[in-house]
Motif scaffolding. Structure first.
Motif, short mmCIF file in Angstrom:
data_model
loop_
_atom_site.label_atom_id
_atom_site.label_comp_id
_atom_site.label_asym_id
_atom_site.label_seq_id
_atom_site.Cartn_x
_atom_site.Cartn_y
_atom_site.Cartn_z
N SER A 1 0.82 -1.20 0.00
CA SER A 1 0.00 0.00 0.00
C SER A 1 0.86 1.26 0.00
CB SER A 1 -0.91 -0.01 1.24
OG SER A 1 -1.63 1.19 1.31
N GLU B 1 -14.64 -8.47 -3.91
CA GLU B 1 -13.29 -7.93 -3.73
C GLU B 1 -12.34 -8.63 -4.70
OE1 GLU B 1 -11.87 -7.63 0.37
OE2 GLU B 1 -9.89 -8.27 -0.33
N ASN C 1 -7.77 -9.95 -0.43
CA ASN C 1 -6.61 -9.66 0.41
C ASN C 1 -6.39 -10.70 1.52
OD1 ASN C 1 -4.77 -8.42 2.20
ND2 ASN C 1 -5.37 -6.39 1.53
N GLU D 1 -14.90 3.36 1.47
CA GLU D 1 -15.75 2.46 2.26
C GLU D 1 -16.58 3.24 3.27
OE1 GLU D 1 -12.56 0.01 3.61
OE2 GLU D 1 -12.62 -1.29 1.83
N ASP E 1 -14.71 -3.95 -5.21
CA ASP E 1 -13.51 -3.37 -4.59
C ASP E 1 -12.34 -3.71 -5.50
OD1 ASP E 1 -11.21 -2.77 -3.20
OD2 ASP E 1 -11.89 -3.58 -1.28
N ARG F 1 -3.50 3.58 -3.53
CA ARG F 1 -2.22 3.21 -2.92
C ARG F 1 -1.75 1.87 -3.49
NH1 ARG F 1 -0.92 6.09 1.49
NH2 ARG F 1 0.39 4.42 2.30
N LYS F 2 -2.71 1.13 -4.02
CA LYS F 2 -2.40 -0.15 -4.67
C LYS F 2 -2.65 -0.03 -6.17
CE LYS F 2 -3.68 -1.82 -0.27
NZ LYS F 2 -4.81 -2.19 0.55
N SER G 1 -8.45 1.62 -3.76
CA SER G 1 -7.36 2.32 -3.11
C SER G 1 -6.30 2.54 -4.16
CB SER G 1 -6.79 1.47 -1.97
OG SER G 1 -5.53 1.99 -1.57
N THR H 1 -10.96 -3.02 6.84
CA THR H 1 -11.52 -1.67 6.92
C THR H 1 -12.98 -1.62 6.47
OG1 THR H 1 -10.50 -1.20 4.76
CG2 THR H 1 -9.31 -0.46 6.72
N PHE I 1 -12.80 -7.40 4.08
CA PHE I 1 -11.50 -6.79 4.33
C PHE I 1 -11.65 -6.01 5.64
CE2 PHE I 1 -8.24 -3.44 3.85
CZ PHE I 1 -7.15 -4.29 3.84
N SER J 1 -9.26 -2.51 -5.45
CA SER J 1 -7.93 -2.14 -4.93
C SER J 1 -6.85 -3.08 -5.45
CB SER J 1 -7.94 -2.16 -3.40
OG SER J 1 -8.94 -1.30 -2.91
N LEU J 2 -7.15 -4.38 -5.47
CA LEU J 2 -6.16 -5.36 -5.93
C LEU J 2 -6.51 -5.88 -7.33
CD1 LEU J 2 -5.61 -7.27 -2.56
CD2 LEU J 2 -4.36 -5.32 -3.46
N GLN K 1 -8.07 7.74 0.26
CA GLN K 1 -7.57 6.37 0.15
C GLN K 1 -8.75 5.40 0.14
OE1 GLN K 1 -5.30 6.67 4.20
NE2 GLN K 1 -5.47 4.48 3.82
N GLY K 2 -8.46 4.09 0.08
CA GLY K 2 -9.51 3.10 -0.12
C GLY K 2 -10.57 3.08 0.97
N ARG K 3 -10.14 3.14 2.23
CA ARG K 3 -11.11 3.05 3.33
C ARG K 3 -12.04 4.26 3.37
NH1 ARG K 3 -6.43 2.41 7.47
NH2 ARG K 3 -5.58 1.65 5.52
C1 PLP Z 1 -5.91 -1.78 1.11
C2 PLP Z 1 -7.25 -2.19 0.79
C3 PLP Z 1 -8.33 -1.37 1.12
C4 PLP Z 1 -8.16 -0.07 1.88
O1 PLP Z 1 -7.39 0.84 1.18
P1 PLP Z 1 -6.52 1.96 1.94
O2 PLP Z 1 -6.02 2.83 0.84
O3 PLP Z 1 -5.43 1.26 2.67
O4 PLP Z 1 -7.42 2.67 2.87
C5 PLP Z 1 -9.59 -1.81 0.78
N1 PLP Z 1 -9.78 -2.98 0.15
C6 PLP Z 1 -8.77 -3.79 -0.19
C7 PLP Z 1 -9.03 -5.06 -0.89
C8 PLP Z 1 -7.47 -3.43 0.13
O5 PLP Z 1 -6.47 -4.26 -0.18
#
Ligand code: PLP
Length: 482
Positions: free
Chosen positions: A60, A190, A194, A112, A223, A265-266, A263, A134, A132, A225-226, A107-109
């Protein structure tokens, strides 16, 4: 396609990029590592990065950026409202996912939080392939509960099922019939699940789940993010998509989702996040929450430089050669560990290599947090910082009892394009040594336990002097090596 062939030796994953900026690392002696983990309350989140050799805590916000991303950051249009940079990202989202409304978040959360506030009311049930941390916290804070509808295979640590992240559409149909659609504000899928080891779902599965949602008029939230890893696995593991481009697969996933959040960040190798949809109703429901919790609608708490980097990063995610490095390094690491008898989650997923602590330290009872203890031991053995993904990462039950996790994992994340293959070999060496000496590892107990998301800030202590004994064994075997 997924690997370059070698003629004279066994093939290893080959990077399709070169490194032009480096950061010096330090490896502290084992005695100092024992001291550092004690100071961190045996919680790898609380270690100082200067005490860490290979930081495998997370992917992240720590993935290597490209030259194209860094140069885009220089031309960011800095304005509170109506930034050209924001329009660029909005257009990139529409180009890739085909969604015309985009809400930025920091960011991702944060996505959410907005989704949960806009959709979840007390008593609601939120079906998902897997939770997940968060998202579960935000749903709980709004009075809802999570219902995981995975196949039993999802929790099998060793398996050859290529899509352990699938949701069982029949279980979803059953749940809707049982409680009624009115109590289910959305269904969440998702990508690259994760907490069960970065395991993907198939596109066929997403389509099946989407059909059930459509029939019941329940929005499907992806979701993403990944997403990068899930895209890679659909291409290399799902026969129907072997010849499809990553861009085509991404669009097909988006076409079978009503709302997508991520997110950054990913996804996109930067820092930020966002929600996109084609539903004007969904957009209007969530829009007013963005200025309250994030920032104005054209930056959402992100720096415009990061927004530029996300736009480029999303584009690069559509390139197979940009997203294959992570999963192929993980597969290599998993393979090498398996050869040496270290128990890991199979098949290897995305995000990182997942060590099965339930088996690695089978002598540690779950109330002494085997995965947390193993994460501390892994740091002592090699200066490697992993993350506990087991009972410590769960919240306590309403009666105060422990909620024992289905799996006790230590995740060793491989941030994209950050580590070299020799560093992976070093990690494999130290993990194999630790496995041979696993009888020395003991449990942990809480000294300070926060009520919410306790794994982030909780402090623990070893139940005995096992960490000193482990360091003595290290010295005996490695001499004066670091
Ligand atoms: C990291 C992650 C989040 C939250 O994202 P942040 O940017 O860390 O708040 C949500 N869902 C998944 C699947 C994640 O891996």
């Amino acid at each position: 396609m997924s690997q370059i062939k070698f003629y004279y030796q066994d093939a290893v994953p080959l990077e399709m990029h070169k490194v032009r900026i480096v950061q010096k690392l330090r490896l502290k002696p084992v005695e100092e590592r024992v001291r550092a983990i004690a100071e961190a309350g045996n919680n790898t989140f609380l270690l100082k990065n200067e005490d860490v050799f290979l930081d495998m805590l997370t992917d992240s916000g720590v993935n290597a950026m490209s030259d194209q991303q860094l140069s885009a950051m220089m031309v960011a249009d800095d304005s509170y409202a109506g930034s050209t940079t924001f329009t660029k990202l909005e257009q990139k989202i529409e180009e890739i996912f085909g969604k015309k409304y985009f809400l930025p978040t920091h960011q991702g959360r944060a996505c959410e939080n907005i989704l949960a506030r806009a959709y979840v009311k007390p008593g609601d049930v939120l079906p998902m392939n897997y939770h997940f941390t968060t998202v579960k916290a935000h749903i709980g804070l709004n009075g809802g509960t999570v219902e995981e509808l995975y196949y039993p295979e999802a929790l099998a640590t060793t398996s050859d099922n290529p899509f352990k992240g699938n949701m069982d559409p029949e279980r979803l149909r059953g749940l809707i019939a049982q409680i009624g659609a009115a109590q289910i504000p959305f269904v969440r899928m998702e990508a690259g699940t994760n907490l069960i080891g970065g395991q993907p779902f198939s596109l066929a599965n997403l389509k099946a789940v989407y059909a059930v949602c459509q029939a019941a008029n329940i929005p499907l939230v992806l979701d993403a993010s990944l997403l990068a890893d899930n895209l890679y696995f659909i291409k290399v593991r799902e026969d129907a998509y072997r010849d499809a481009s990553i861009r085509t697969i991404a669009r097909e996933m988006a076409d079978h989702s009503d709302i997508i959040y991520f997110s950054a960040r990913k996804l996109g190798h930067a820092r930020g996040g966002g929600i996109c949809t084609n539903s004007q109703d969904a957009y209007m429901r969530m829009r007013e929450l963005v200025p309250v919790y994030e920032g104005f609608l054209t930056y959402g708490g992100m720096s415009v430089r990061e927004i530029e980097a996300i736009a480029v990063g999303l584009d690069e995610t559509m390139d197979f050669n940009m997203i294959n490095q992570g999963p192929s390094f993980i597969a290599y690491m998993a393979d090498e560990l398996q050869k040496r008898g270290v128990p890991i989650v199979t098949p290897p997923g995305g995000l990182g290599c997942h060590i099965n602590a339930m088996e690695f330290v089978s002598h540690i009872p779950q109330q002494e947090y085997p995965a947390g203890a193993l994460a501390a031991a892994i740091y002592i053995a090699g200066g490697l910082r992993g993350m506990e993904r087991g009972t410590l990462s769960e919240e306590r039950l309403p009666d105060g009892g422990e909620h024992f996790s289905n799996m006790e994992l230590v995740r060793l994340a491989l941030p994209r394009r950050v580590f070299t293959l020799s560093q992976i070999k070093y990690a494999v060496d130290r993990l194999s040594w630790l496995h041979e000496n696993r009888h020395l590892i003991g449990g942990l107990k809480f000294v300070e336990e926060p009520k919410v998301l306790r794994f982030f800030l909780g402090r623990l202590a070893p139940v005995s002097d096992w960490q000193q004994k482990l360091a003595i064994q290290f010295r005996a075997d490695f001499g004066d090596s670091l």
